[in-house]
Design an enzyme around this catalytic site. Structure first.
Site, mmCIF file in Angstrom:
data_model
loop_
_atom_site.group_PDB
_atom_site.id
_atom_site.type_symbol
_atom_site.label_atom_id
_atom_site.label_comp_id
_atom_site.label_asym_id
_atom_site.label_seq_id
_atom_site.Cartn_x
_atom_site.Cartn_y
_atom_site.Cartn_z
ATOM 1 N N ALA A 190 -24.277 78.236 76.070
ATOM 2 C CA ALA A 190 -24.282 77.726 77.450
ATOM 3 C C ALA A 190 -23.547 78.651 78.412
ATOM 4 C CB ALA A 190 -23.649 76.332 77.476
ATOM 5 N N ALA A 231 -17.629 55.417 79.852
ATOM 6 C CA ALA A 231 -17.611 54.016 80.301
ATOM 7 C C ALA A 231 -18.355 53.176 79.281
ATOM 8 C CB ALA A 231 -18.282 53.893 81.666
ATOM 9 N N ARG A 284 -13.488 49.757 71.217
ATOM 10 C CA ARG A 284 -14.390 50.412 70.255
ATOM 11 C C ARG A 284 -14.709 51.841 70.728
ATOM 12 N NH1 ARG A 284 -19.611 51.418 69.695
ATOM 13 N NH2 ARG A 284 -19.826 50.664 71.827
ATOM 14 N N GLY A 335 -37.243 61.514 70.383
ATOM 15 C CA GLY A 335 -35.886 61.774 69.885
ATOM 16 C C GLY A 335 -35.537 63.244 69.799
ATOM 17 N N GLY A 351 -33.168 47.167 58.663
ATOM 18 C CA GLY A 351 -32.581 47.733 59.872
ATOM 19 C C GLY A 351 -33.459 48.781 60.540
ATOM 20 N N ASP A 360 -42.991 50.859 73.932
ATOM 21 C CA ASP A 360 -42.111 52.027 73.803
ATOM 22 C C ASP A 360 -42.950 53.315 73.741
ATOM 23 O OD1 ASP A 360 -39.390 53.282 72.941
ATOM 24 O OD2 ASP A 360 -40.751 53.851 71.315
ATOM 25 N N LYS A 399 -43.306 56.621 76.517
ATOM 26 C CA LYS A 399 -43.179 58.035 76.141
ATOM 27 C C LYS A 399 -44.438 58.819 76.498
ATOM 28 C CE LYS A 399 -40.018 56.765 72.393
ATOM 29 N NZ LYS A 399 -39.965 56.302 71.005
ATOM 30 N N GLY A 440 -32.400 57.897 66.101
ATOM 31 C CA GLY A 440 -31.218 58.106 65.269
ATOM 32 C C GLY A 440 -30.123 58.820 66.043
HETATM 33 N N1 HSE Z 1 -37.505 52.330 68.875
HETATM 34 C C1 HSE Z 1 -37.994 53.673 68.908
HETATM 35 C C2 HSE Z 1 -38.747 53.970 67.624
HETATM 36 C C3 HSE Z 1 -36.922 54.709 69.051
HETATM 37 O O1 HSE Z 1 -38.877 53.120 66.769
HETATM 38 O O2 HSE Z 1 -39.243 55.077 67.514
HETATM 39 C C4 HSE Z 1 -36.430 54.818 70.436
HETATM 40 O O3 HSE Z 1 -37.453 55.079 71.324
#
Ligand code: HSE
Length: 456
Positions: free
Chosen positions: A33, A43, A49, A134, A187, A201, A205, A310
């Site tokens: 950089a 914040a 936590r 991601g 999970g 979702d 994207k 992740g």
């Molecule tokens: N919930 C999304 C997925 C990840 O299962 O790919 C975040 O966009």
């Protein structure tokens, strides 16, 4: 030079990953950089936590506006999510002259036009690599690496939750509901998985990728969105027998006008389950992994693969944006990479096509009475709609009256599944043909229709 100072709004899984990776790789990142990058203020509503994650050297507050108001902060990372408070905070950060990094696909897909305009007017950058797929640097690839190309289409597995569910359905021959419960137990799926399983979702994207690929405004409201909740194990199995796999794809395509075929020019923007040939690399992307194929006129097909969610994979994308901003923040705003790849004054008004105008091929499954003349009637309807058949498969119904509603009086009647693959046709023509087929008394259940993409 003193490090550039970053304020973080929301320190959940991705925020913690960003903090740890920045710290762990600080020397390497600084060499790239040109100066250090430090998160100096966080914040979060759970201050205790948050403090335990970042340690005592970082100021933690419960008021995001205190971060935005801090004159020492150059870049604000928004990791709160959603369209509500996140939108206000992003706009306030821009108004305060901060550059913004966000992973918030929903916010940008819906309010991107307003946010990018505000950022351009203020001369700040809004970077969002982490919002799509991601850790895969797909925004960078589309916006910069492929900049020579006229991009023709993009097709992506851009939701890991649904790809995990579809992989499990195929591997274990299970229906959607059973696998969803298992995914939640492990999970992989959220307690409220609606945005994932209904395709929302993925639509956020692909809306962002479409805007960057074609230089059109973000138009989530024009996207066609269909999730995987109605998919059955039988269709996954039949698709396999025909040489295809079913994936939830985000698809965007440039469509040229063709007067002979009655096609107008526009952009297809859609998310739905799709059959894709098993031999394609992307058909073999399994589990929670993501992959995006981009077709450009010069480069041909390119494929990007990796973890779509992740902690550290997403942090990888967030930090790439921090590095970009650190390198570019002193540059003349006119010389920076435009938010949507094309110069704001050179955006296209190519319309997003309604789903009825989309051209694709289809998988149809009809549960029919097993009697003479049924197939002839079905194929006759397709022929009259000028829809050409690619392949036909007939399979004994798993059990008479298997899945789905069986109309009164048909239980015990000989029944069979007829599976038809078609060549390309316009969706409106297919809708018309399906209505006619459905009205035949020998078609015993709602017809299953899954779109098919060859991705050649
Ligand atoms: N919930 C999304 C997925 C990840 O299962 O790919 C975040 O966009």
């Amino acid at each position: 030079m003193k490090p550039i100072q970053v304020g973080l709004l929301g320190i959940g899984v991705v925020g913690a990953g960003t903090f740890h990776v920045l710290k762990r790789n600080q020397e390497e990142i600084k060499r790239r950089a040109g100066r250090g990058i430090e998160i100096t203020m966080v914040a979060d509503l759970d201050v205790a936590r948050a403090q335990s994650i970042v340690g005592s050297g970082v100021q933690v507050v419960n008021d995001a506006r205190a971060v935005i108001a801090n004159p020492d902060i150059d870049i604000v990372i928004e990791l709160i999510g959603g369209y509500g408070i996140a939108k206000s905070l992003v706009l306030e950060a821009i108004a305060a002259g901060k550059h913004v990094v966000t992973a918030n696909k929903a916010l940008l897909a819906v309010h991107g036009t307003e946010i990018f305009a505000a950022a351009s007017a203020k001369g700040v950058m809004v970077a969002f690599e982490a919002a799509v797929a991601g850790g895969i640097p797909i925004i960078k690839a589309l916006r910069e690496g492929l900049t020579a190309n006229r991009i023709q289409w993009i097709a992506g597995i851009i939701n890991g939750t649904t790809n995990f569910i579809l992989s499990e359905m195929r591997d274990k021959g299970l229906d959607f509901g059973v696998v969803l419960k298992e995914a939640q137990r492990l999970g992989y799926a959220e307690a409220d998985p609606t945005f994932d399983i209904e395709g929302v979702d993925a639509a956020h994207k692909v809306t962002l990728m479409s805007a960057i690929a074609f230089g059109i405004p973000v138009q989530f409201d024009k996207a066609y969105v269909e999730g995987i909740t109605k998919l059955g194990a039988a269709d996954i199995k039949y698709a396999e027998q025909l040489g295809y796999r079913i994936k939830l794809l985000g698809i965007t395509k440039r469509r040229e006008a063709d007067a002979a075929k009655g096609y107008s020019a526009g952009v297809e923007l859609r998310v739905h389950p799709s059959l894709i040939p098993s031999k394609r690399l992307i058909a073999n992307v399994e589990g929670a992994m993501n992959a995006v194929v981009v077709n450009g006129d010069a480069v041909g097909n390119t494929l990007y693969y990796g973890k779509g969610a992740g902690s550290e994979p997403t942090a990888s994308a967030v930090i790439a944006d921090l590095v970009d901003i650190t390198r570019l923040h002193t540059a003349d705003p006119l010389n920076r990479v435009p938010h949507l790849a094309f110069q704001p004054g050179a955006m296209s008004d190519l319309p997003v096509l309604p789903m009825g105008d989309v051209v694709t091929s289809y998988y149809l499954r009809l549960r029919v009475a097993d009697e003479a003349g049924v197939l002839a009637k079905v194929t006759g309807i397709l022929a009259s709609a000028d829809i050409s058949i690619d392949a036909v498969l007939q399979r004994e119904a798993d059990e008479v009256g298997g899945e789905g509603e069986v109309p009164e009086g048909t239980r015990g009647m000989p029944q069979t599944d007829v599976i038809i693959l078609t060549h390309d046709c316009q969706e409106a023509h297919m809708n018309h043909a399906m209505a006619l087929m459905q009205a035949l008394p020998t078609v015993l259940q709602p017809i299953v229709r899954i779109r098919k993409e060859e991705l050649a």
